[in-house]
Design a protein around this motif. Structure first.
Motif, PDB file in Angstrom:
ATOM      1  N   GLN A   1       0.835  -1.197   0.000  1.00  0.00           N
ATOM      2  CA  GLN A   1       0.000   0.000   0.000  1.00  0.00           C
ATOM      3  C   GLN A   1       0.875   1.254   0.000  1.00  0.00           C
ATOM      4  OE1 GLN A   1      -3.951   0.051   1.772  1.00  0.00           O
ATOM      5  NE2 GLN A   1      -3.225   1.641   3.159  1.00  0.00           N
ATOM      6  N   THR A   2       1.985   1.223   0.739  1.00  0.00           N
ATOM      7  CA  THR A   2       2.884   2.386   0.729  1.00  0.00           C
ATOM      8  C   THR A   2       3.562   2.544  -0.634  1.00  0.00           C
ATOM      9  OG1 THR A   2       4.773   1.157   1.598  1.00  0.00           O
ATOM     10  CG2 THR A   2       3.359   2.263   3.205  1.00  0.00           C
ATOM     11  N   GLU A   3       3.672   1.441  -1.373  1.00  0.00           N
ATOM     12  CA  GLU A   3       4.235   1.487  -2.721  1.00  0.00           C
ATOM     13  C   GLU A   3       3.168   1.798  -3.772  1.00  0.00           C
ATOM     14  OE1 GLU A   3       6.223  -2.266  -3.307  1.00  0.00           O
ATOM     15  OE2 GLU A   3       7.559  -1.939  -1.592  1.00  0.00           O
ATOM     16  N   HIS A   4       1.934   2.045  -3.323  1.00  0.00           N
ATOM     17  CA  HIS A   4       0.803   2.383  -4.185  1.00  0.00           C
ATOM     18  C   HIS A   4       0.459   1.272  -5.176  1.00  0.00           C
ATOM     19  CE1 HIS A   4       0.789   6.366  -2.472  1.00  0.00           C
ATOM     20  NE2 HIS A   4       2.104   6.426  -2.682  1.00  0.00           N
TER      21      HIS A   4
ATOM     22  N   VAL B   1     -10.837  -4.179  -0.975  1.00  0.00           N
ATOM     23  CA  VAL B   1      -9.808  -3.620  -1.852  1.00  0.00           C
ATOM     24  C   VAL B   1     -10.427  -2.580  -2.771  1.00  0.00           C
ATOM     25  CG1 VAL B   1      -8.063  -4.167  -3.584  1.00  0.00           C
ATOM     26  CG2 VAL B   1      -8.604  -5.832  -1.799  1.00  0.00           C
ATOM     27  N   ARG B   2      -9.919  -1.360  -2.702  1.00  0.00           N
ATOM     28  CA  ARG B   2     -10.387  -0.279  -3.564  1.00  0.00           C
ATOM     29  C   ARG B   2      -9.802  -0.451  -4.965  1.00  0.00           C
ATOM     30  NH1 ARG B   2      -8.747   4.045  -0.586  1.00  0.00           N
ATOM     31  NH2 ARG B   2     -10.596   3.861   0.686  1.00  0.00           N
TER      32      ARG B   2
ATOM     33  N   ASP C   1      -0.952  -7.921 -11.063  1.00  0.00           N
ATOM     34  CA  ASP C   1       0.237  -8.634 -11.523  1.00  0.00           C
ATOM     35  C   ASP C   1       1.443  -8.386 -10.616  1.00  0.00           C
ATOM     36  OD1 ASP C   1       0.367  -5.983 -12.485  1.00  0.00           O
ATOM     37  OD2 ASP C   1       1.684  -6.563 -14.132  1.00  0.00           O
ATOM     38  N   LYS C   2       1.390  -7.355  -9.770  1.00  0.00           N
ATOM     39  CA  LYS C   2       2.478  -7.103  -8.831  1.00  0.00           C
ATOM     40  C   LYS C   2       2.112  -7.526  -7.408  1.00  0.00           C
ATOM     41  CE  LYS C   2       4.617  -3.632 -11.611  1.00  0.00           C
ATOM     42  NZ  LYS C   2       5.245  -2.362 -11.727  1.00  0.00           N
ATOM     43  N   VAL C   3       0.838  -7.514  -7.084  1.00  0.00           N
ATOM     44  CA  VAL C   3       0.392  -7.887  -5.737  1.00  0.00           C
ATOM     45  C   VAL C   3       0.364  -9.403  -5.569  1.00  0.00           C
ATOM     46  CG1 VAL C   3      -1.548  -7.811  -4.115  1.00  0.00           C
ATOM     47  CG2 VAL C   3      -0.893  -5.750  -5.382  1.00  0.00           C
TER      48      VAL C   3
END
Length: 166
Positions: free
Chosen positions: A26-29, A122-123, A128-130
């Motif tokens: 989340q901090t990495e957006h 989840v908003r 593919d990264k999560v």
């Protein structure tokens, strides 16, 4: 519109590790969470909800910004920021947004003794990264509001413990 995802884990420590990973993401957006709650069921069958306070930090930051702005107007910006942060955190803590508590408790009764579930609202997410980040924790999907294809992909990733590239 937000997406509900509930994943069962063998214990609370695994669910907490996933929360820590999601917090970093989340901090990495890479993901934006409206709510994240760990639900546990102890050996006596008692269900507990463990709020992760993802939204409280946002309230404190917003409150500090508004408080600082108001403080600048009255020439006491630090006091304004402190009062604004405290007010924002308190408001965030008292505001029960996200997944319904009764729903989460009902879901918790279906867990095995000593088990845990992570319930996420989840908003948005860069899947593919999560997915590669949470895949190695495994878990069993117990409920989602995803479409059938996306839910099947999530189940597959968690069962095989490796992110699919499809």
């Amino acid at each position: 519109m937000s997406t509900l995802v509930a994943i069962a884990y063998p214990d609370k420590s695994t669910a907490d590790e996933v929360v820590a990973t999601l917090s970093r993401l989340q901090t990495e957006h890479l993901i934006s969470l409206e709510d994240a709650v760990v639900v546990t069921r102890d050996e006596k069958g008692k269900v507990k909800l463990h709020q992760t306070n993802k939204l409280v930090a946002g309230g404190a930051v917003g409150g500090a910004l508004w408080g600082g702005l108001i403080g600048l107007i009255f020439f006491v910006p630090l006091l304004g920021m402190a009062v604004g942060a405290a007010t924002g955190a308190a408001t965030g803590a008292l505001t029960d947004v996200g997944v319904d508590d009764n729903f989460m408790k009902d879901l918790g009764t279906k867990l095995e003794s000593g088990g845990a579930a992570l319930i996420l609202l989840v908003r948005s997410a860069t899947t593919d990264k999560v997915l590669p980040e949470i895949a190695h924790f495994g878990g069993d999907v117990i409920q989602t509001s995803l479409d059938n294809d996306a839910e099947e992909r999530l189940r597959h990733v968690l069962e095989t413990r490796e992110a699919a590239t499809a």
